[in-house]
Write an enzyme that holds these catalytic residues in place. Structure first.
Site: not given
Ligand code: AMP
Length: 463
Positions: A270, A443
């Site tokens: 990420e 996220d």
């Protein structure tokens, strides 16, 4: 289309490993008066001058005010590291925070996945103070790895924290669309809701897997269905003990190889906003090629293209955000980093770019993105997702008003760019008008997208 209920069923049989960053998020919602007070205190001229210099680190309060004003003007979410720890007390005397909650990608994703009833979520951070341990949800499926009697043992965070571990606090300034303030003679109206993050970087917190745990990474890799790695933005160029970013990047690469040693477990990286260009470049050039999947937002795709040597395309995306350019840029990143899948989230749409040979159909890929936006909408509306049933709320949030326009532009872009070798899908986002919070939505999207992608591969017996 795979429904969210079907995904939840798959999740109950899946385990995920997460590393490296958890912290405490102290959240302050900025009202017009708060902003005006800061501007009046520092003076519009001084702020404008500093804004032109565009500081990439916060070394004194004026750096903070200038970058905050920039974020408010553009409505773009951003994060800037606080380099001078002496400013901690300045912030705490100036602002009263509304809430404190778990932060850092690992903290946010761990609680999300545990609440979605994943079989096991193994969340690792090199530091685990008591305060951080108490902020994890207390569920038996959320575990922290430790070594006991020379063996790997998974414990609930409250049984695993270390009293003396340092605490990392990020200060998050949330702003709301439509907030109005004056900068000298200029009247500014905030164009989008979002947040500005002042991230703390304590010298003692290193982005790494501690040496004693390293030999057990292959075992952890075997135990899980996927790994989500994040937090590279916390690596510094130099440390007072002589260690460097190169040292930590070598370690980080080794971690991925070890996780994959006994089983080719899929790894998602990420990406997050990284102000330091050298560090950003290392993540893109050294970490991405070892990952299977990467997720990022539209500002980040521009940053990545810049370090890959496409400054014009990067500028175009930064300034105009055209879908055509994002598709083009996405294809470049997929190829240069040799990824299996790239996921891009923007305010109006989510997109996957994979190769034509990807075993999932376009419809399956869309159902994975659909789960991702539904999770984000649920979190934006409720502030948190406490159990799978909450997702019903997200399914009732309508797609954003730009949705149809975005789909048209996307079809046009696909026709114009030769994309035969790729599978590219897009869905409009479900957008909550007055979100309770915007922290962790990216996220949430990435975790939801990656894990549902894995679930679809598993369903087909391909993984
Ligand atoms: P990031 O910039 O990585 O934190 O990602 C933020 C993402 O969250 C955006 O790209 C949107 O897809 C999503 N998002 C932002 N605001 C909202 C909202 N109010 N409702 C639902 N989703 C949102």
């Amino acid at each position: 289309m795979t429904t969210w209920q079907e995904f939840i069923k798959d999740f109950s049989e899946m385990s995920i490993f997460l590393a490296y960053n958890i912290n405490v998020d102290a959240i302050k919602v900025l009202r017009s008066e708060d902003i005006q007070k800061l501007i009046d205190e520092f003076g519009a001229d001084k702020i404008k001058k500093r804004l032109d210099e565009y500081p990439r680190e916060i070394n004194e309060p004026l750096d903070f005010v200038a970058r905050l004003v920039h974020a408010l003007k553009t409505g773009k979410p951003n994060a800037v590291p606080l380099m001078n720890p002496e400013l901690n007390s300045w912030f705490d005397s100036k602002f009263k925070y509304e809430t404190e909650r778990i932060g850092g990608q690992v903290g946010i994703i761990a609680n999300l996945l545990a609440n979605l009833n994943f079989k096991r979520v193994i969340a690792y951070s090199p530091v685990l103070s008591k305060k951080q341990a108490t902020m994890f949800v207390h569920r038996k499926n959320l575990l922290y790895p430790i070594i006991e009697d020379g063996k790997l043992s998974l414990k609930m965070p409250l049984e695993a924290y270390r009293e003396d571990d340092p605490l990392k606090i990020n200060r998050i300034f949330e702003f709301r669309k439509g907030t109005v303030f004056k900068l000298g003679s200029e009247t500014i109206e905030v164009p989008f809701s979002g947040r500005f993050i002042v991230s703390s970087r304590p010298e003692s917190v290193r982005i790494e897997i501690k040496e004693h745990l390293k030999p057990f990474l292959p075992e952890i890799g075997e135990m899980v269905d996927g790994a989500i790695l994040s937090g590279y933005q916390g690596i510094k160029e130099h440390y007072s003990d002589g260690k460097t970013a190169d040292y930590y990047f070598e370690k980080a690469k080794e971690d991925i190889r070890l996780l994959k040693k006994n089983k080719d477990v899929k790894v998602h990286v990420e990406f997050a906003s990284i102000q330091n260009k050298k560090i950003r470049k290392k993540v893109v050039k050294e970490i991405f090629p070892l990952a299977d999947s990467v997720g990022m937002d539209e500002a980040e795709i521009a940053h990545v293209l810049n370090v890959l040597g496409y400054p014009e395309l990067s500028d175009r995306i930064f300034n105009y955000n055209r879908i055509h350019d994002v598709v083009l840029g996405g294809k470049i990143i997929l190829d240069e980093a040799n990824l299996e899948i790239l996921q891009i989230h923007t305010i109006y749409y989510l997109m996957y770019i994979t190769r034509r040979e990807n075993p999932l159909s376009e419809e399956e890929l869309r159902s994975s993105l659909e789960l991702a936006t539904t999770l984000a909408a649920t979190r934006a509306f409720l502030g948190d997702i406490r159990n799978p049933g909450d997702i019903k709320v997200g399914t009732k949030i309508p797609y954003n008003e730009q949705g149809e326009f975005v789909k048209l532009r996307f079809e046009e872009a696909k026709r114009r760019l030769r994309s035969k070798e790729y599978k590219i899908v897009l869905i409009p986002t479900r957008l909550v008008k007055n979100p309770v919070n915007t922290v962790g939505l990216g996220d949430t999207i990435s975790a939801g997208a990656f894990t549902s992608y894995l679930a679809l591969l598993r369903e087909k017996g391909l993984y």
